[in-house]
Design a protein around this motif. Structure first.
Motif, PDB file in Angstrom:
ATOM      1  N   ARG A  20       0.833  -1.205   0.000  1.00 46.81           N
ATOM      2  CA  ARG A  20       0.000   0.000   0.000  1.00 46.81           C
ATOM      3  C   ARG A  20       0.870   1.260   0.000  1.00 46.81           C
ATOM      4  NH1 ARG A  20      -4.499   1.967   4.309  1.00 46.81           N
ATOM      5  NH2 ARG A  20      -5.475   3.485   2.943  1.00 46.81           N
ATOM      6  N   GLN A  36       2.386   1.724  -3.475  1.00 47.67           N
ATOM      7  CA  GLN A  36       1.421   2.240  -4.441  1.00 47.67           C
ATOM      8  C   GLN A  36       1.127   3.712  -4.181  1.00 47.67           C
ATOM      9  OE1 GLN A  36       0.321   0.470  -7.228  1.00 47.67           O
ATOM     10  NE2 GLN A  36      -0.134   2.568  -7.750  1.00 47.67           N
ATOM     11  N   SER A  37       1.033   4.104  -2.911  1.00 49.43           N
ATOM     12  CA  SER A  37       0.790   5.504  -2.564  1.00 49.43           C
ATOM     13  C   SER A  37       1.928   6.390  -3.052  1.00 49.43           C
ATOM     14  CB  SER A  37       0.616   5.675  -1.054  1.00 49.43           C
ATOM     15  OG  SER A  37      -0.526   4.994  -0.612  1.00 49.43           O
TER      16      SER A  37
END
Length: 126
Positions: free
Chosen positions: A101, A104-105
């Protein structure tokens, strides 16, 4: 059966993985064992039903002895036009200290900065 969000990029990735696995003379089960990815999950990736994370792609690339960058491009994580600029994306994807996560951020923020800069440089040229 509709594939929804997963889309065409994953189809291309799945077909490519299957070609590479076949060229390496590995069965689906053998590749799953070497890559450390479950057999059903790997099958779903090959059939275009699942979009794997960057970490999973890295494991598969290592098992197939192919470039992880090539898999990232086929999965739509990296753009082939990135050229040398892709090193930022590769560094983020390769960082073991980040969660999927977080990776991806960071990639989303980086892409948005590039888009803003491109739009601003385009406005100044008019």
């Amino acid at each position: 059966m509709a594939k929804g969000v997963v889309g065409k990029t994953v189809d291309n990735l799945g077909e490519y993985l299957k070609e590479q696995r076949t060229a390496s003379k590995l069965s689906l089960r053998q590749l799953s064992e070497v890559a450390g990815v479950s057999n059903p999950y790997l099958s779903q990736i090959e059939r275009g039903l699942r979009k794997p994370s960057a970490d999973v792609l890295q494991q598969i690339a290592k098992a197939l002895r192919i470039s992880a960058e090539q898999l990232y491009i086929r999965a739509g994580i990296l753009s082939p036009e990135d050229g040398l600029g892709g090193s930022v994306e590769l560094a983020v994807l390769a960082d073991p200290g980040l969660t999927e996560r977080q990776k991806q951020s960071l990639l989303d923020v980086y892409a948005s900065f590039l888009a803003i800069n491109a739009a601003e440089s385009g406005e100044g040229e008019s």
